[in-house]
Structure formats: structure tokens, C-alpha cells
Design an enzyme around this catalytic site. Structure first.
Site, PDB file in Angstrom:
ATOM      1  CE  LYS A 200      -3.676   2.405   2.395  1.00 27.94           C
ATOM      2  NZ  LYS A 200      -4.708   2.339   3.428  1.00 27.94           N
ATOM      3  CE  LYS A 255      -6.065   1.745  -0.684  1.00 23.10           C
ATOM      4  NZ  LYS A 255      -6.621   1.679   0.626  1.00 23.10           N
TER       5      LYS A 255
HETATM    6  C1  PBG Z   1      -7.553   3.655   5.207  1.00 21.84           C
HETATM    7  C2  PBG Z   1      -7.821   3.343   3.807  1.00 21.84           C
HETATM    8  C3  PBG Z   1      -7.579   4.193   2.737  1.00 21.84           C
HETATM    9  C4  PBG Z   1      -8.059   3.562   1.622  1.00 21.84           C
HETATM   10  C5  PBG Z   1      -8.580   2.325   2.018  1.00 21.84           C
HETATM   11  N1  PBG Z   1      -8.407   2.200   3.375  1.00 21.84           N
HETATM   12  C6  PBG Z   1      -7.048   5.580   2.659  1.00 21.84           C
HETATM   13  C7  PBG Z   1      -5.792   5.919   3.302  1.00 21.84           C
HETATM   14  O1  PBG Z   1      -4.913   5.077   3.529  1.00 21.84           O
HETATM   15  O2  PBG Z   1      -5.674   7.092   3.633  1.00 21.84           O
HETATM   16  C8  PBG Z   1      -8.013   4.193   0.255  1.00 21.84           C
HETATM   17  C9  PBG Z   1      -9.013   3.750  -0.698  1.00 21.84           C
HETATM   18  C10 PBG Z   1      -9.251   4.639  -1.847  1.00 21.84           C
HETATM   19  O3  PBG Z   1      -8.627   5.692  -2.066  1.00 21.84           O
HETATM   20  O4  PBG Z   1     -10.146   4.268  -2.597  1.00 21.84           O
HETATM   21  N2  PBG Z   1      -6.810   2.797   5.947  1.00 21.84           N
END
Ligand code: PBG
Length: 332
Positions: A200, A255
Site C-alpha cells: 500500500k 494499492k
Molecule cells: C484507510 C484506507 C484508505 C483507503 C482504504 N483504506 C485511505 C488511506 O490510507 O488514507 C483508500 C481507498 C481509496 O482511495 O479508494 N486505511
């Protein structure tokens, strides 16, 4: 003999001449069962409209039932729930995360009763619940790792007891998969799957999500770069993934997806575990905004984008366009 053929014996356009012959030789095919539909949930007092995600709304648990029934009828098998938490419930330690009566838990129970076939996935991370908007605990200006993991375990166990179908830790703390796995195993949840957000990245593409979930205004521009990955790194993603497999993850998530297709490909070539691609909020919004401006077709671009994930080796795709894409692939 190299089996590549050569012109004029070989003409690659022969297999592109008609729809039937193109379809027959198509290597990758999207189906509705590939999709995980991420859904924002709200209380009756919350606002359904999300400025940054045109075509996406926040649902109450009652509104979700017909929406999930529609998803199931289209062949979508799984959803992921993201709550918009009432600001009055946000604290420094994010304790609402392990309140068995929180919005996510209430919604899970309601859906299990009214739509028992849908697979329900929930994030494990504190950002919907902390006043500072971070996924872990902020102490003296630092996101502390091990205390954050303790809090995430409490959240994971609460979700497990509520009956969630799979947990998706999205917090990026070190070692959390192993500690959560062990805690689940010790409490009778050894069959509950973990989909780990392993790779991520600290991406600008999460902004529309942060507005939808309400964590953006809490973060006040703060960065998550001390725990989410540096977009410049590919080899490090392999270490994250290897650790998570070792610690007991059942599937790994990359992601965002589109800017990180190289990571999806490398992951699926390297590890014999299912790889999920997350088509994040900013990826969806870019297509929507361009389509609304008349620059391109939302439908065609979305499908091409999702197809690219599968071609790169993903076996599941998280997308806000799940319903639209399922409709399109079913009628194709
Ligand atoms: C939070 C989380 C995020 C997303 C999924 N879970 C955002 C972040 O890390 O700030 C992002 C998903 C998206 O942008 O569609 N833990």
C-alpha cells in the site's frame, strides 16, 4: 525454430478481423465475480452525497439492502465497508474501532440478516476513528508501531465476533498480520481469512476516499509516508508481501492499482497466492471527471482499466465502478 512466424506467412491481423474471432482468442476476460465493491456507509444523519466521487454515495444500512441485492443479481460476490464516523466519536486512540455497536458492526449484522450470501470485507485500520486521521496511534508526533498493532487486534477481534467474512488490514504497521492471525486463531477464528494490504503506497490518489470517509479533514494535510510505502520502491513491495505471506495472509492487495501494474505483475509472478488490485478512489474519480468533461467514455475506460489489472495477474479487483462494470461485462 522459434515459433514466432514471419510476414507474409504470418499475418497477426487475421485473428482481429471480426468480433467472433477476436473474442475467441481473447486471453483475459473480466467477470462480475472478479469485483469487490467498496461501499461507504453512514448513519441516518450523515450526508449521502460525496463531492469527490461522482456516482458514488454513502448508504445507511437499510439503503444497502436493495443495493447489495442488485450487486448479487449482477454476479458480484463481495463488498467492503467503509464508515463515515460521527466526528463526536473520534478520539486519539480510536476506541470506537472496537465498539461492537459501531456503524460497521451494526451494518455487518444487518446485512448478514438481510443479504446472507454477500461476502463482507472490513478494513482493519484506525483512520475512521482517530481525531488525527491516522491509521495507527500518534504519540509525541510519531505513529507508534507495536501499540498500534495492539489496538488493531482489538478492532479485528470485534469485527470477527460480529461475523465479518474477511478482514483487510490496511494500516501498514509492521508485523500486524502475524499478531492478528495469532489472536484470531486463539479465539476460535482460525477460518477467518486475512486479505492484507501488503503493498500500500503513500499515494495522492486516496484524497477522494478521505473526503468520503471523513478522515481527510482530520489529517489536515499530514502525510502517511512513515507507514505507507514510497511510490518509488518495487523491490521493497516484495519484502512486504513475503512477510505477510509468512505471517498468515491469505491474499495480498496492491494499492493503488493502475500506477502500480508493475507491482501486480511482479507479485503474481513471484508469489503463488491470490493478488488483489485496488482501483482506488482517485483512479475512479479521474475517469469520471474526464468523462463528465466529455474527454473520454467512462464505460470503455473503466473496463479497459479493470481488464489491465487482470491481465497483469490480479485475481480480484476492488472498484467503486463494480456495479457499472458488472452491468457492462454481463451485456457484452
Ligand atoms: C484507510 C484506507 C484508505 C483507503 C482504504 N483504506 C485511505 C488511506 O490510507 O488514507 C483508500 C481507498 C481509496 O482511495 O479508494 N486505511
Amino acid at each position: 525454430m522459434n515459433f514466432l512466424g514471419s510476414f507474409p506467412n504470418t499475418r497477426l491481423r487475421r485473428l482481429r478481423q471480426h468480433p467472433w474471432i477476436r473474442d475467441l482468442h481473447q486471453e483475459t476476460i473480466l467477470t462480475p465475480q472478479d469485483f469487490i465493491w467498496p461501499i461507504f456507509i453512514r448513519t441516518p444523519q450523515g450526508d449521502p452525497a460525496i463531492r469527490t466521487l461522482p456516482g458514488v454515495k454513502r448508504y445507511t444500512k437499510e439503503e444497502l439492502v436493495p443495493a447489495v441485492e442488485e450487486a448479487l443479481a449482477l454476479g458480484i460476490k463481495a463488498i467492503a465497508l467503509f464508515p463515515q464516523t460521527d466526528p463526536s466519536l473520534k478520539t486519539a486512540d480510536g476506541q470506537e474501532a472496537w465498539n461492537p455497536e459501531n456503524l460497521v458492526c451494526q451494518t455487518i449484522r444487518y446485512l448478514k440478516k438481510h443479504c446472507p450470501e454477500i461476502g463482507i470485507i472490513a478494513d482493519v485500520a484506525l483512520d475512521p476513528y482517530t481525531g488525527h486521521g491516522h491509521d495507527g496511534l500518534l504519540i509525541d508526533g510519531k505513529i507508534v508501531n507495536d501499540l498500534s498493532v495492539d489496538a488493531l487486534v482489538r478492532q479485528a477481534l470485534t469485527l470477527a465476533e460480529t461475523g465479518v467474512g474477511a478482514l483487510a488490514p490496511s494500516d501498514m504497521m509492521d508485523g500486524r498480520i502475524g499478531v492478528i492471525r495469532k489472536a484470531l486463531d486463539q479465539t476460535g477464528f482460525s477460518d477467518l481469512p486475512l486479505f492484507s494490504y501488503s503493498a500500500k503506497y503513500a499515494s495522492s490518489l486516496y484524497s477522494p476516499f478521505r473526503e468520503a470517509a471523513g478522515s481527510g479533514s482530520c489529517l489536515k494535510g499530514a502525510s502517511k509516508a512513515t507507514y505507507q510505502m514510497n511510490p518509488a520502491n518495487a523491490r521493497e513491495a516484495m519484502r512486504e508481501m513475503a512477510f505477510d505471506i509468512e505471517e498468515g495472509a491469505d491474499a495480498l492487495i496492491v494499492k493503488p492499482g493502475t500506477f502500480y501494474l508493475d507491482i501486480i505483475r511482479k507479485a503474481s509472478d513471484t508469489f503463488p497466492v491470490p493478488i488483489h488490485a485496488y482501483h482506488v478512489s482517485g483512479e475512479y474519480s479521474m475517469i469520471k471527471a474526464a468523462a463528465e468533461a466529455g474527454y473520454l467514455s467512462y464505460e470503455e475506460t473503466l473496463l479497459e482499466n479493470l481488464l489491465a489489472f487482470k491481465r497483469a495477474g490480479a485475481t480480484a479487483i476492488w472498484t467503486y465502478g463494480a456495479i457499472d462494470a458488472a452491468r457492462m461485462v454481463s451485456k457484452k
